[in-house]
Design a protein around this motif. Structure first.
Motif, PDB file in Angstrom:
ATOM      1  N   UNK A 471       0.837  -1.208   0.000  1.00 28.38           N
ATOM      2  CA  UNK A 471       0.000   0.000   0.000  1.00 28.38           C
ATOM      3  C   UNK A 471       0.874   1.262   0.000  1.00 28.38           C
ATOM      4  N   UNK A 472       1.847   1.291   0.912  1.00 29.92           N
ATOM      5  CA  UNK A 472       2.703   2.477   1.030  1.00 29.92           C
ATOM      6  C   UNK A 472       3.476   2.727  -0.268  1.00 29.92           C
ATOM      7  N   UNK A 473       3.835   1.643  -0.942  1.00 27.48           N
ATOM      8  CA  UNK A 473       4.592   1.787  -2.174  1.00 27.48           C
ATOM      9  C   UNK A 473       3.744   2.460  -3.251  1.00 27.48           C
ATOM     10  N   UNK A 474       2.501   2.027  -3.390  1.00 26.88           N
ATOM     11  CA  UNK A 474       1.619   2.651  -4.382  1.00 26.88           C
ATOM     12  C   UNK A 474       1.425   4.132  -4.033  1.00 26.88           C
ATOM     13  N   UNK A 531      -4.558  -9.161  -4.958  1.00 25.46           N
ATOM     14  CA  UNK A 531      -4.641  -7.822  -5.537  1.00 25.46           C
ATOM     15  C   UNK A 531      -3.272  -7.148  -5.507  1.00 25.46           C
ATOM     16  N   UNK A 532      -2.593  -7.246  -4.357  1.00 29.31           N
ATOM     17  CA  UNK A 532      -1.261  -6.647  -4.240  1.00 29.31           C
ATOM     18  C   UNK A 532      -0.304  -7.305  -5.235  1.00 29.31           C
ATOM     19  N   UNK A 577      -3.547   1.678   7.875  1.00 24.26           N
ATOM     20  CA  UNK A 577      -2.498   1.705   6.851  1.00 24.26           C
ATOM     21  C   UNK A 577      -1.487   2.808   7.160  1.00 24.26           C
ATOM     22  N   UNK A 578      -0.338   2.723   6.519  1.00 22.67           N
ATOM     23  CA  UNK A 578       0.697   3.745   6.648  1.00 22.67           C
ATOM     24  C   UNK A 578       0.923   4.354   5.275  1.00 22.67           C
TER      25      UNK A 578
END
Ligand code: ARG
Length: 581
Positions: A471-474, A531-532, A577-578
């Motif tokens: 998530x953080x990467x996107x 999904x990831x 999330x972060x």
């Protein structure tokens, strides 16, 4: 907007009915392999068997009928294909996927639409016994129950959380007597209660070895039950303290239970006599060794001896079962539940089977109210035995959470030593709690589950660190492009990796519905993990920043929806999330 699966299911079932004259489900599922299309219907075979016709021919007739209806109005389906012994493979149109995703871009709320049949759903979870500190035995029920409550609520159901805490029974006589003793001895009660586990152990120790104390303890129970103020007051004080311990755990784990959700066992005290009377009126009671019991023929033990549900002991005392019967009546009646989920250890499954059966028989629960035991297995250590401290004691939950944070902080520090300490602390807290929750939720709840620090804190595989990192990467990709996406940006799928990702996003609500129906949160974790994975494949295969402007914008839009979907999914799991890791 209904899910793709739902639209297809309706469409194909209608044709199946029109062609054969029987009402049957087309049974549309996600295709198992890309060459079988995006979805496949496998319900034709069963109907063909019933009607003794050739399944492939029947499948072809249904496809012909679908096509005879003229071009697909919504443009959803590209083509149908009859395959194998009578499957119908369904290929979705790229253009439809584009449009649908474009709509989601404008309104991400539409990703998870409300159900068209909202229910009142009681979720009974966490429900610790307040005589002791919360220990690891309460972890799974608390985490799984909270996830299920969130999922049902997000789909538009009316969720009524019930924390059925154990605040009544003989143990409290012992604890009250011990508290009185400390107060007389002028020792500080608050200090003594700071560690409930030691407090309980000390009280039990004295109870077991000091007959005079045990006698006073038994007398206290009677006084408490009779409502004597000196006793209820001190009991209330203990309960308050114990609840505060629970709340500390809830807060750390972002559990959504509040004081309003408390419906302790003692709440039902006044109803218990009535419940027994009612069972008697319905001629369900038998007296056995002085105890009042319900025997149902479907429950037998060794040598086919009937198993009782004891509702009143020979000394007049009521039991756990009696309280649960009163609770069912309250939930089905006063709370008007359509469905009750009991998120409780699998070892109580006989108890619930019996309680449900007695409740139905006695008319305490109407047939319209679904009663479901959402059971889960034991939490094991890496040695394959139930999770214990080194000395063999039960691990306090709060200490387990401290350890999770500490380990996650060390992990973050080793990966990113240059980061400001307060940032590392924050990430450590988030990752630590996420790891404990995700490790549990990602396993099939029915099995025992091995609690293993190193696998839950790994960045590889279906783990919290991996998901949070994805998530953080996107988000970091999106930040780099902030303000560059043109307002006219349109989403257009061209590469197969984009298509795979798009489909995974659109299938996310189907998974959420499945979890709401069957109450297995691990499906949600798998879907998010896939999904990831699809995103990573897309990002590797499809240049984003270097692509020509309209393609770049389209890909950024797709990345944005992926991030939103991940965030929503993690939120349903109760995981924060972060934005940066
Ligand atoms: N307090 C019980 C225990 O710790 C769990 C209660 C579960 N809920 C219920 N309605 N029986 O085992």
């Amino acid at each position: 907007m209904p899910t793709v699966k739902h639209i297809l299911e309706q469409r194909l079932s209608a044709q199946l009915a029109a062609v054969t004259g029987v009402k049957a489900q087309a049974n549309v599922i996600t295709a198992s392999r890309p060459e079988f299309g995006d979805y496949q219907a496998n319900g034709v075979m069963a109907v063909a068997r019933q009607q003794k016709t050739n399944p492939r021919e029947l499948a072809q007739k249904i496809v012909d009928a679908l096509l005879a209806d003229g071009p697909d109005k919504e443009g959803l389906v590209e083509r149908y294909e009859v395959a194998g012994p009578g499957f119908i493979n369904i290929f979705l149109a790229d253009k439809w996927l584009d449009t649908r995703l474009q709509q989601l871009q404008v309104n991400t709320d539409a990703l998870l639409p409300d159900t068209d049949r909202p229910q009142s759903i009681v979720v009974d979870y966490s429900s610790p016994n307040l005589a002791k500190e919360m220990h690891v035995g309460h972890l799974r029920g608390t985490i799984i129950g909270d996830c299920l409550a969130r999922v049902q609520e997000r789909l538009g159901h009316h969720v009524i959380r019930q924390n059925h805490v154990g605040d009544w029974g003989t143990q409290f006589g012992m604890l009250i007597t011990y508290m009185q003793q400390i107060m007389v001895g002028n020792n500080s009660l608050p200090t003594a209660l700071a560690d409930l586990e030691s407090f309980y152990r000390a009280a039990k120790e004295q109870f077991d070895h000091d007959p005079e104390f045990a006698e006073r303890a038994r007398a206290s129970v009677v006084k408490l039950q009779a409502g004597a103020p000196e006793y209820t007051e001190i009991w209330r004080r203990f309960i308050e303290e114990s609840l505060r311990h629970c709340e500390a755990v809830y807060e750390r784990l972002r559990i959504t239970l509040t004081r309003d959700d408390l419906r302790p066992e003692s709440f039902y005290n006044a109803d218990l006599g009535e419940i027994v009377q009612l069972l008697d009126d319905r001629e369900l009671l038998t007296v056995s060794d002085g105890a009042r019991c319900v025997f149902l023929p479907e429950f037998t033990g060794k040598d086919d001896n009937p198993l009782p549900v004891i509702v009143q002991k020979s000394d007049g005392g009521y039991l756990y079962s009696t309280t649960d019967l009163a609770a069912i009546r309250f939930r089905c009646g006063t709370l008007a539940a359509d469905r009750i989920l009991y998120v409780v250890d699998v070892r109580q499954s006989l108890h619930f089977q019996q309680i449900f059966a007695v409740a139905r028989r006695a008319g305490l629960a109407s047939e319209a109210c679904a009663l479901e035991h959402i059971s889960y297995g034991t939490m094991m250590g890496t040695d394959g035995k139930p999770f214990k401290t080194r000395s063999g004691g039960l691990v306090k939950l709060i200490e387990l959470l401290d350890e999770a944070e500490r380990r996650a902080f060390e992990l973050v520090t080793s990966k990113n030593p240059g980061l400001e300490e307060s940032r590392r602390r924050h990430i450590g807290r988030t990752v630590g709690m996420a790891a404990v929750k995700y490790a549990d939720l990602s396993k099939n709840r029915s099995s025992d589950y091995v609690f293993d620090w190193s696998s839950m804190l790994s960045f590889e595989g279906n783990t919290a660190p991996y998901m949070l990192y994805a998530y953080a990467r996107i988000k970091s990709i999106l930040r780099k492009q902030d303000g560059m996406i043109s307002v006219e940006a349109r989403l257009r799928i061209t590469a197969p990796e984009e298509r795979e990702l798009a489909l995974k996003i659109l299938q996310f609500p189907e998974t959420v519905e499945l979890v709401a129906r069957e109450c297995y949160p691990n499906h949600l974790c798998s879907a998010l993990y896939e999904l990831a994975g699809s995103f990573m494949r897309f990002y590797e295969a499809c240049p984003v920043l270097k692509a020509e402007a309209s393609v770049r914008d389209s890909r950024l839009l797709l990345a944005g929806i992926t991030a939103e979907t991940l965030r929503l999914g993690l939120e349903l799991l109760g995981i924060e999330t972060l934005e940066q890791m």
